[in-house]
Design an enzyme around this catalytic site. Structure first.
Site, mmCIF file in Angstrom:
data_model
loop_
_atom_site.group_PDB
_atom_site.id
_atom_site.type_symbol
_atom_site.label_atom_id
_atom_site.label_comp_id
_atom_site.label_asym_id
_atom_site.label_seq_id
_atom_site.Cartn_x
_atom_site.Cartn_y
_atom_site.Cartn_z
ATOM 1 N N SER A 408 0.827 -1.205 0.000
ATOM 2 C CA SER A 408 0.000 0.000 0.000
ATOM 3 C C SER A 408 0.859 1.252 0.000
ATOM 4 O O SER A 408 0.371 2.333 -0.289
ATOM 5 C CB SER A 408 -0.861 0.057 1.259
ATOM 6 O OG SER A 408 -1.465 -1.161 1.521
ATOM 7 N N HIS A 429 -2.206 -3.010 -6.215
ATOM 8 C CA HIS A 429 -2.695 -2.651 -4.884
ATOM 9 C C HIS A 429 -4.203 -2.886 -4.808
ATOM 10 O O HIS A 429 -4.986 -2.111 -5.361
ATOM 11 C CB HIS A 429 -2.338 -1.184 -4.590
ATOM 12 C CG HIS A 429 -2.779 -0.736 -3.236
ATOM 13 N ND1 HIS A 429 -3.093 0.561 -2.934
ATOM 14 C CD2 HIS A 429 -2.977 -1.432 -2.076
ATOM 15 C CE1 HIS A 429 -3.459 0.653 -1.676
ATOM 16 N NE2 HIS A 429 -3.399 -0.545 -1.144
ATOM 17 N N GLU A 441 -5.312 -0.414 -7.862
ATOM 18 C CA GLU A 441 -4.274 0.541 -8.268
ATOM 19 C C GLU A 441 -3.133 -0.270 -8.881
ATOM 20 O O GLU A 441 -2.566 -1.139 -8.220
ATOM 21 C CB GLU A 441 -3.742 1.316 -7.047
ATOM 22 C CG GLU A 441 -4.463 2.612 -6.772
ATOM 23 C CD GLU A 441 -3.858 3.385 -5.598
ATOM 24 O OE1 GLU A 441 -3.962 4.606 -5.600
ATOM 25 O OE2 GLU A 441 -3.295 2.760 -4.672
ATOM 26 N N ASN A 479 -3.936 6.344 -0.990
ATOM 27 C CA ASN A 479 -3.511 6.499 0.407
ATOM 28 C C ASN A 479 -2.702 7.770 0.641
ATOM 29 O O ASN A 479 -2.708 8.314 1.736
ATOM 30 C CB ASN A 479 -2.718 5.269 0.868
ATOM 31 C CG ASN A 479 -3.655 4.104 1.161
ATOM 32 O OD1 ASN A 479 -4.857 4.295 1.293
ATOM 33 N ND2 ASN A 479 -3.104 2.907 1.240
#
Ligand code: 3H9
Length: 697
Positions: A408, A429, A441, A479
């Protein structure tokens, strides 16, 4: 081949549409079809079959024409020509007859369909309602309850179900044109009447009292602020109570209101953004892709197990690797339990479950991965451990295997450097729960080859994910932005708000969940443990983490421990607030020298959302995301951002970039914090008077 063609096959006129890729109802198609119907009134045909070339029957109005000046004939005018035809018109449906496409079929006198066909009215997913008679004709044929469910859910149904509901008259086996011609001949032989749906009257006695009110109450809860679902109920109600023409008028007015709404603008933006995100800038469309027929997942934890399920669900065998037999059995057990839950919800049969499980094999030996086409590492978020795994994979896997990391945050380039084949390394991801969340992702490293990028973007579609390409940075697109959103949630809390207030503001605005409730759901210990590994400098301002740290140290980890920011009922999981948490917040504020104050809803909203937008703009100027729409897709599919707001970057455009810029400057002046300094791109766009959308096109 022309967009609309016509041929006489014996006594049946066949109108064939050909407007790839999905036979959308463009102006040219509407005009051609209307002319064909009119011309056919004067030839020797006794019935007309309407059929489409290519992969599908008409999939709807041409969404790209929405918002532009209307062009004649309108869809409504074209449908009237069909319904007015003096010869029966039979729709022959394959693929997906959706929206205006299904409305076209409903204006025909009879409908037949291939058994594999689907029909539906998905307009609500674009913030719209069926605007060409769908709300009036569907209840006349299928009854009010079926119509309400079909139109407010927007989910298509299969041909057999549609036949049972009365929406399709015949399901055709074998060649569709042959079947449709045979059906047309039967209708001619039987002198079947011109069955005009508009002439059907709904028997009000069949409509349960309170039905519409109950539906509206249910939808108001579910649709949270969206206008189209409630308008749909009103239109169906009009179909029961008013003559057809008046019902159509009511539908038209509400359709136009929806069409002009920012909600529909946002949802149409999301429709195209999702499709655009799958396209890779600068990559040749003909780039070769590799076959992925077998996959390995390293790590059988919640994430690894969820990832493995994605592949088994589409028939791709998976090897799950764990370090010990015990860990492996635990991992396989979790997968079995998850499938069991899906079965108990009626979404999977016992046989399907067994089949999926038979595709997942466990191992503790890297040598067993020698033949797999793709490996996805999903071990603990620690760079050194990940590097070790990749070095082992480099030795064990065949040349050409794609080596992916589900990290992540970690640097994909450093992970790739642990191998002798960085061109084959990429980030994939997944979002938790990985078997449910749609977002993927795809993180391209400096050296990742085009072939590997193209293969994984394509693979994402195979496993029914929505892929978005990102470059490497800490936290990638989603994130990295989330940290700023979460920071503001913490600061609003310590400066004067409460968990309920913050979560309610964000949820009422449309977020699937509020940020603190998300913390409780995910478990606060994860971030707590991650913080432990950081220096004070890396951790940043203690005001942004002292409250969750204290909660974790009190054993309040979130839902899994029965308490976090909230208390949770052991049985129902219903949440309630805890005065102890407010006291803790007040103590922490005092300890940090913060004088708590009233923070109004608008401030909470702007601080959280504008923090996302500013970081999004930085991500764009650094080239981490390909386009603003990609960021919107990440947030809608991975973080519960309301689709009816269109993602953070589209939302910024609708608010006005000048306003966003001014507010950021105001926050910057008030706090002196560098992160509130407006991104250079934002400043550039404001001075050029442009939107993110204009910048991207
Ligand atoms: C409506 O009908 C309103 C009426 O009630 C009233 C009017 C007055 N228009 O999804 P794909 C493009 S509202 C324009 O990748 P798949 C799409 O952008 C409409 N373009 O394929 C893509 O372009 P590109 C109600 C459209 O096989 C390409 O076609 N109908 C439209 O995975 C391929 O699309 C809907 O909401 C359109 N209507 O899925 C249905 N549809 O290649 C919307 C597609 O340049 N469409 N494109 O990226 C779908 O759900 C899916 O496209 C479908 C095919 C299931 C049909």
């Amino acid at each position: 081949m022309s967009i609309v063609s016509y041929q006489l096959i014996d006594n049946i006129g066949v109108i064939q549409l050909n407007n790839p890729p999905v036979n959308a109802l463009s102006q040219a198609l509407r005009q051609g079809l209307q002319q064909a119907i009119t011309a056919a009134q004067n030839d020797s045909s006794q019935a007309l079959v309407l059929i489409c070339e290519g992969r599908t029957f008409i999939a709807g109005a041409d969404i790209s024409e929405f918002g532009k000046p209307p062009s004649s004939p309108s869809l409504g005018e074209m449908l009237t020509s069909i319904e007015d035809s003096q010869k029966p018109v039979i729709a022959a449906i394959h693929g997906t007859a959706l929206g205006g496409g299904f409305e076209t079929a409903l204006a025909c006198h009879y409908r037949c369909a291939a058994a594999t066909a689907k029909v539906g009215l998905p307009e609500v997913k674009l913030g719209l309602l069926p605007g060409a008679g769908g709300t009036q004709r569907t209840p006349r044929l299928a009854g009010v309850e079926v119509a309400l469910e079909l139109i407010t859910s927007g989910n298509p149904i299969g041909a057999l179900q549609a036949e049972q509901a009365g929406l399709i008259d015949r399901v055709v086996d074998g060649d569709l044109l042959e079947g449709a011609l045979a059906y047309a001949r039967e209708l001619v032989a039987d002198a079947a009447p011109l069955r005009r749906v508009r002439d059907i009257t709904i028997d009000t006695a069949t409509v349960p009292a309170e039905l519409f009110d109950n539906y509206k109450t249910k939808l108001a809860r579910r649709a949270r602020g969206q206008i189209a679902p409630l308008h749909i109920v009103s239109c169906v109600e009009a179909a029961v109570e008013l003559p057809f023409e008046e019902g159509l008028k009511c539908e038209r007015e509400r359709f136009m209101e929806c069409m002009q709404s920012t909600q529909s603008g946002a949802m149409r933006h999301m429709f195209f953004a999702e499709r655009e995100a799958a396209k890779i800038k600068g990559l040749d469309r003909g780039t070769a892709t590799r076959e992925i027929n077998s996959v390995a997942v390293i790590g059988g934890g919640t994430m690894g197990g969820g990832i493995a399920m994605n592949f088994a669900n589409v028939g791709i065998p998976v090897k799950l690797l764990e370090i010990s037999d015990e860990a492996l059995q635990r991992g396989l057990g979790i997968i079995e339990k998850n499938y069991g839950i899906t079965v108990s919800k009626g979404k999977l049969s016992e046989t399907q479950k067994e089949h999926c499980l038979s595709l997942i094999d466990g191992t503790t030996n890297y040598d067993d991965l020698a033949d797999v086409d793709l490996v996805i590492e999903a071990v603990f978020e620690n760079l050194d451990i990940k590097k070790q795994v990749f070095s082992q994979l480099d030795s064990a896997c065949k040349p050409g295997a794609i080596l992916a990391t589900n990290t992540s945050y970690q640097d994909v380039d450093l992970i790739a450097a642990a191998t002798r084949r960085p061109a084959d390394v990429i980030g994939l991801h997944f979002f938790s729960p990985a078997n449910v969340m749609k977002l993927l992702e795809v993180v391209r490293g400096e050296k990742t080859s085009d072939e590997v990028i193209a293969t994984t973007m394509k693979l994402a579609k195979t496993i029914r994910k929505v892929p978005v390409l990102s470059r490497v940075c800490y936290g990638f697109i989603g994130n990295r932005m989330l940290r700023h959103y979460a920071r503001e949630a913490q600061l609003c809390l310590i400066e004067g708000s409460t968990p309920e207030r913050i979560d309610t503001v964000m949820q009422n605005w449309g977020m699937a969940m509020g940020p603190l409730a998300v913390g409780d759901l995910a478990g606060m210990d994860i971030a707590y443990n991650a913080r432990k590994a950081l220096t004070d400098e890396q951790k940043g301002n203690p005001k942004t983490y002292c409250i969750p740290d204290a909660l974790v140290e009190m054993g309040r980890l979130g839902q899994k421990s029965g308490a976090g920011y909230y208390n949770y009922d052991a049985k129902t999981r219903a949440r309630s607030s805890d005065v102890g948490v407010i006291q803790l917040v007040e103590e922490k504020a005092a300890a940090q020298g913060v004088a708590r104050r009233e923070i109004n809803d608008e401030e909470i909203l702007n601080r959280l959302i504008f923090a996302l937008i500013n970081e999004g703009a930085k991500i764009l100027e650094e080239g981490i995301a390909q386009r603003p729409g990609d960021i919107d897709v990440v947030y809608a599919f991975g973080y519960g951002f309301p689709v009816s707001r269109g993602g953070p970057m589209h939302y910024a455009d609708t608010v006005g970039l000048q306003k966003v810029y001014d507010t950021l400057n105001q926050f910057h002046q008030q706090t002196g914090e560098a992160y509130w300094q407006p991104a250079a791109l934002l400043e550039e766009l404001v001075s050029a008077g442009k939107t993110f959308k204009e910048w991207a096109s």
